[in-house]
Design a protein around this motif. Sequence first.
Motif, mmCIF file in Angstrom:
data_model
loop_
_atom_site.group_PDB
_atom_site.id
_atom_site.type_symbol
_atom_site.label_atom_id
_atom_site.label_comp_id
_atom_site.label_asym_id
_atom_site.label_seq_id
_atom_site.Cartn_x
_atom_site.Cartn_y
_atom_site.Cartn_z
ATOM 1 N N VAL A 179 -28.453 -12.878 8.059
ATOM 2 C CA VAL A 179 -27.675 -12.475 9.522
ATOM 3 C C VAL A 179 -26.286 -11.902 8.941
ATOM 4 C CG1 VAL A 179 -26.655 -13.219 11.012
ATOM 5 C CG2 VAL A 179 -29.330 -14.051 10.523
ATOM 6 N N PHE A 180 -26.400 -10.764 9.182
ATOM 7 C CA PHE A 180 -25.182 -10.091 9.338
ATOM 8 C C PHE A 180 -24.176 -10.578 10.189
ATOM 9 C CE2 PHE A 180 -22.084 -7.178 10.192
ATOM 10 C CZ PHE A 180 -21.499 -6.185 8.983
ATOM 11 N N ALA A 181 -25.110 -10.298 11.171
ATOM 12 C CA ALA A 181 -23.527 -11.268 12.183
ATOM 13 C C ALA A 181 -25.074 -11.715 13.458
ATOM 14 C CB ALA A 181 -22.505 -9.795 13.009
ATOM 15 N N GLU A 182 -24.513 -12.818 14.389
ATOM 16 C CA GLU A 182 -25.117 -13.512 15.785
ATOM 17 C C GLU A 182 -24.590 -13.865 16.876
ATOM 18 O OE1 GLU A 182 -26.880 -16.265 14.053
ATOM 19 O OE2 GLU A 182 -25.599 -17.544 12.641
ATOM 20 N N GLY A 183 -24.340 -14.280 17.671
ATOM 21 C CA GLY A 183 -23.799 -14.585 19.024
ATOM 22 C C GLY A 183 -23.358 -12.708 20.138
ATOM 23 N N ILE A 184 -24.203 -11.886 19.713
ATOM 24 C CA ILE A 184 -23.868 -10.880 20.275
ATOM 25 C C ILE A 184 -24.587 -10.477 21.509
ATOM 26 C CG2 ILE A 184 -23.416 -8.265 20.051
ATOM 27 C CD1 ILE A 184 -23.341 -8.848 17.145
ATOM 28 N N ASP A 185 -23.817 -10.346 22.395
ATOM 29 C CA ASP A 185 -25.024 -10.059 23.184
ATOM 30 C C ASP A 185 -25.644 -9.314 23.756
ATOM 31 O OD1 ASP A 185 -26.174 -10.537 26.162
ATOM 32 O OD2 ASP A 185 -23.754 -11.039 27.586
ATOM 33 N N THR A 186 -26.519 -8.870 22.849
ATOM 34 C CA THR A 186 -27.786 -8.147 22.911
ATOM 35 C C THR A 186 -27.533 -6.985 22.546
ATOM 36 O OG1 THR A 186 -28.612 -8.829 25.446
ATOM 37 C CG2 THR A 186 -29.610 -6.998 24.880
ATOM 38 N N PRO A 187 -26.880 -7.078 21.125
ATOM 39 C CA PRO A 187 -26.880 -5.454 20.177
ATOM 40 C C PRO A 187 -27.442 -4.720 20.836
ATOM 41 C CG PRO A 187 -28.051 -7.557 19.198
ATOM 42 C CD PRO A 187 -27.996 -8.188 20.329
ATOM 43 N N SER A 188 -27.472 -3.401 21.127
ATOM 44 C CA SER A 188 -27.967 -2.084 20.708
ATOM 45 C C SER A 188 -27.770 -0.674 20.053
ATOM 46 C CB SER A 188 -27.858 -1.674 22.006
ATOM 47 O OG SER A 188 -28.931 -0.783 22.474
ATOM 48 N N GLY A 189 -27.086 -0.070 20.474
ATOM 49 C CA GLY A 189 -26.338 1.541 19.380
ATOM 50 C C GLY A 189 -26.160 0.671 18.423
ATOM 51 N N MET A 190 -26.104 1.298 16.571
ATOM 52 C CA MET A 190 -24.829 0.883 16.041
ATOM 53 C C MET A 190 -24.788 2.507 15.372
ATOM 54 S SD MET A 190 -26.187 -2.480 13.933
ATOM 55 C CE MET A 190 -27.606 -1.515 13.206
ATOM 56 N N ALA A 191 -23.488 2.197 14.785
ATOM 57 C CA ALA A 191 -23.051 3.572 13.967
ATOM 58 C C ALA A 191 -22.313 3.225 12.592
ATOM 59 C CB ALA A 191 -22.533 4.383 14.552
ATOM 60 N N LEU A 192 -22.760 3.196 11.737
ATOM 61 C CA LEU A 192 -21.617 3.512 10.171
ATOM 62 C C LEU A 192 -20.526 4.794 10.195
ATOM 63 C CD1 LEU A 192 -21.942 1.680 7.896
ATOM 64 C CD2 LEU A 192 -23.036 3.312 6.585
ATOM 65 N N SER A 193 -19.710 3.454 9.958
ATOM 66 C CA SER A 193 -18.312 4.803 9.831
ATOM 67 C C SER A 193 -18.407 5.718 8.904
ATOM 68 C CB SER A 193 -16.355 3.525 9.610
ATOM 69 O OG SER A 193 -17.142 3.226 8.679
ATOM 70 N N ASP A 194 -17.492 7.578 8.670
ATOM 71 C CA ASP A 194 -17.421 8.293 7.850
ATOM 72 C C ASP A 194 -17.388 7.394 6.587
ATOM 73 O OD1 ASP A 194 -18.076 10.795 7.627
ATOM 74 O OD2 ASP A 194 -16.428 10.842 7.035
ATOM 75 N N ASP A 195 -17.015 6.741 6.127
ATOM 76 C CA ASP A 195 -16.792 5.711 4.842
ATOM 77 C C ASP A 195 -17.338 4.700 4.726
ATOM 78 O OD1 ASP A 195 -15.812 3.919 6.116
ATOM 79 O OD2 ASP A 195 -13.029 4.091 5.310
ATOM 80 N N GLY A 196 -18.516 4.729 5.314
ATOM 81 C CA GLY A 196 -19.423 3.354 5.123
ATOM 82 C C GLY A 196 -18.462 1.807 5.558
ATOM 83 N N ASP A 197 -17.350 1.564 5.605
ATOM 84 C CA ASP A 197 -16.231 0.464 6.054
ATOM 85 C C ASP A 197 -16.708 -0.044 6.752
ATOM 86 O OD1 ASP A 197 -16.186 0.902 3.401
ATOM 87 O OD2 ASP A 197 -13.489 1.861 3.608
#
Length: 957
Positions: free
Chosen positions: A622-640
């Motif tokens: 589990v990376f993160a929890e307690g998020i109210d309905t996680p939907s879209g995701m995107a990675l920053s250009d540097d991957g950080d």
Amino acid sequence: MTRGLQFSQAVLGALLLVCVNGQGCSNTCPPLNYGTPVPALCEGDMADTFANTEKVYEICHGSGKTNSFSIDSLKGKIAVFANFYTGCNAGRRESGVFAHVAQRYFETHGEDKIVFIQSVKGGGTCAQWAGIFQSDATKLYPDSGIVPREMPLSVNDVNYEIRDDLFTTPFGHPSYVILDYTGKVRHKFIGPCCGYEDFYACTADIAKSLDQQLTDYLETLLTELETTPGLVPIDDPTNPSDPIVDNSNPPDDGDATVCVSGTAGDWSEWSPCSVQCGSTPGIQFRTRSVQSNDCSRAAPVETQSCQATVPCNDQDTACVAETGASYTVETVVTGLDSPRDVDFHPTPGLHLRNYSEGRRFYPDEGQEAWVVNGGNHSVSIVASLGTEHQTTISRRDRGYYHYMINGTALSFNKVANSGRTPDRDAFNYWAICNDNPNNYMETKEANYFMGPTLYDSRPENRNTVNRLGKDCRPEEPCYFLHSDMLHESPSCIGITHDPEVATAYGTVYWAFDTTGNRETGQLVRFDFQQPHGPGSMDHSVAAVRRYVEVELERGDPGVNAGMVVHPTRREVFVAVPGANKIIVVGADSGNFARTAREEYPIYSNRLPSFEYSIWECVDQRVFAEGIDTPSGMALSDDGDRLFVAERGTGNILVFEIESASLLYTIETGLKTIGGMAFPPTTDGATPMLYFVDEQTNSLYRINPTEACSTPVQSRVNPSFAAAVDAAALNIDGFSLSRDYECAVDPIVPDSSFFDQVHDDTGYADDNPDVQSNMTGMDEAAALLVDRTDCEFDSELNFDALLLGGYFCHRCLPEGYLTCDAGGLCSNVQWEGFTCDNEFFVTKNSTGGIELQNASGTALEPSLTQLLFDVTYRVNVLGDISVCANFDDKVECASKGPLLFTVEDGEKTTVTFTVEGEDKSAFELDVSLRRSDNNSAGIRNFGLMGLVITALMALKLL
């Protein structure tokens, strides 16, 4: 079992027998995909002209001087390669002969003159495969005294690299390639058992003819090798200069590794906590030494949660680069239709070029966003983003009700420099995920034969077509034509491309399958491998992995589940809307456990070359929890940093990848945010974040109004990072998310799960090219034209209609999305459809103006009358400008569509003229309403008023 599932299985059994290739057991090379040559290595070619000869392969069984090899390292000796699938009876039969020949030559000539290598794929371990060929070899040659042990060398070709380099489909199997001492392909051929369904139907004499064929070829090459000056000296096989490395553990040789207990060492001290400040919990670990033959499978790594003891010293003005010190939420485009996801085309302008559907585009200006609309089953392309030329055009598939229904996610292959050969590089391809169980817009009982659809965004090669399936002319509507589709993830809500560079084509995608085992969703990896291409339906070449231990829960209908693959960490991040968390899965972890065909009986193809497998013991956490309905995701250009749309609050959460800590929160003020993406950058500037919102039907972006001068402090503890690096050096395959006690007990697939005969093809037709205009009409498919049993639970299978060449049929849900409003479609078998409210205007051979119907047939205007309340499309071809005249209204169009609607009223006439000319080109009367017997283009219609709109394209928004 539901009726839909039962019928789907019947479809699979009766309709989905698709041949492994277009040429069956023929030795033709280059192989022919139904008449079209496919680039491949053939006799006389040097291996390095096509194959990756520097690629290093690990040997998983057999004994050699090294544990690995590359094709380049084999120069100076003869190399014999075999192409086998574990589920293929013909391959199993021939494997014993190949193994006998390999061992015989090893005992006669050693490894320095000749080496035998087999590419094994489809499931099971190399040792299990060895048990098959060793047993059969001794039965085929009972008095020879030869037991295959040192040879052949086996490669677990899990990514099909040897297959795709040396035996590019549609070249059949089992098959063989012999490279001479210079690396040239001297022989390439199909084995004698190809085409036999039963193991014993290929008799011992037939199978052993492979022995004579190989021997004849090899003796000639050995003579050449021994008489060719300048080659390196050959070692004496009875006294090799280098020690033999034993990579085998055959099940019948009695030397199996003996496991012991009590081999684990003492635990180390706990590592520092992974986070150095803040409230987000971290992780710490300790390690110990464990011998590889420990019976108890003692874990070498143990983890526990930890907490930083100090707060972070971030200032109130701390920010991230993508938001700046301050930001605004800007509207980019409105008028979408339930937008679910957005991604950016890696090559802006490639798809639309300069001109399409009567509209001019500017491919060299701005980025290009692609938005999937779940509401009307289309993709909106926002071209020249952020420039004065920004414009939106929407497209769909002609068979949208199967290939693009309720699209919820899409993803591009953006790997521009993969090193793949141009003819096999799927750069600029994209895949869409369909949140539907295959119920044809709720008009048919679901059969769950549904999954992601793959498209090539290049407009040539029939990747985009008109309504009749021909290349689009610049003036007419265009439709996507899919390059491939797989059917193992019905009701899919998330998809992402894997930027790996190991496979030959780069068509690996990860998908969020909400159906799973009907109780919980699952993660599925799709490798389309070699796409079947537009117009074909051959799904026999692909590999689908189902990760049953990765359990997923969907959220509300229509909610996108964001997914990204970190390119350097090789981790798949998955938003789980129904569980309010984000999980991370090791992209290269896990192992084959068993075939999925028994537990999940709905799949794309029954041939051995189609792999459908269950993988177990995957790394996940589990990376993160307690998020109210996680939907879209995107990675920053540097991957950080990972950006996550929290749909329940309308916020965008920014997490640090390394520490999994929440760094920043972006408030959007919106209520239904979904998919998000960053555009590609080339100038080093920080890109802006784009995202969609369903309620407002809009695409937005976060625009920094002031640069970030006080970035948020990293939460990563440097001492923890150093401890991880040290542990990775001491523990092979070190992982903090692995269950080290998990053990896979792989099962070689039973051949009964596979069709063995390679000459029965097609869905509802005997040819995989069932939608291609290269083939004729099949009698069985033609009989479907008169079927009227369109009920929800009738026996008529709508897949058989669509895949039998029908885009327009009384049972298919054409609706308002097939023709312009009020038009009726007519099917053109194997090609597409026409609409009775579409016309073409062009110059004829004498220079006059000619009116044509949708099929291109010239019409007599006086016999062509219109209906009111129908939208007509007149596509003006070429460089003429045509005007529609009614009273004081004049609207014109050139090189594109003129759309107009006649409204209820009195009889009238629409006069068409060529711009700049006074006289009329032709007139069309409008007088009647539509009835069941009226066609919009050949009957009279009535009119009260005429609304004329000169449009440059039909918008699908």
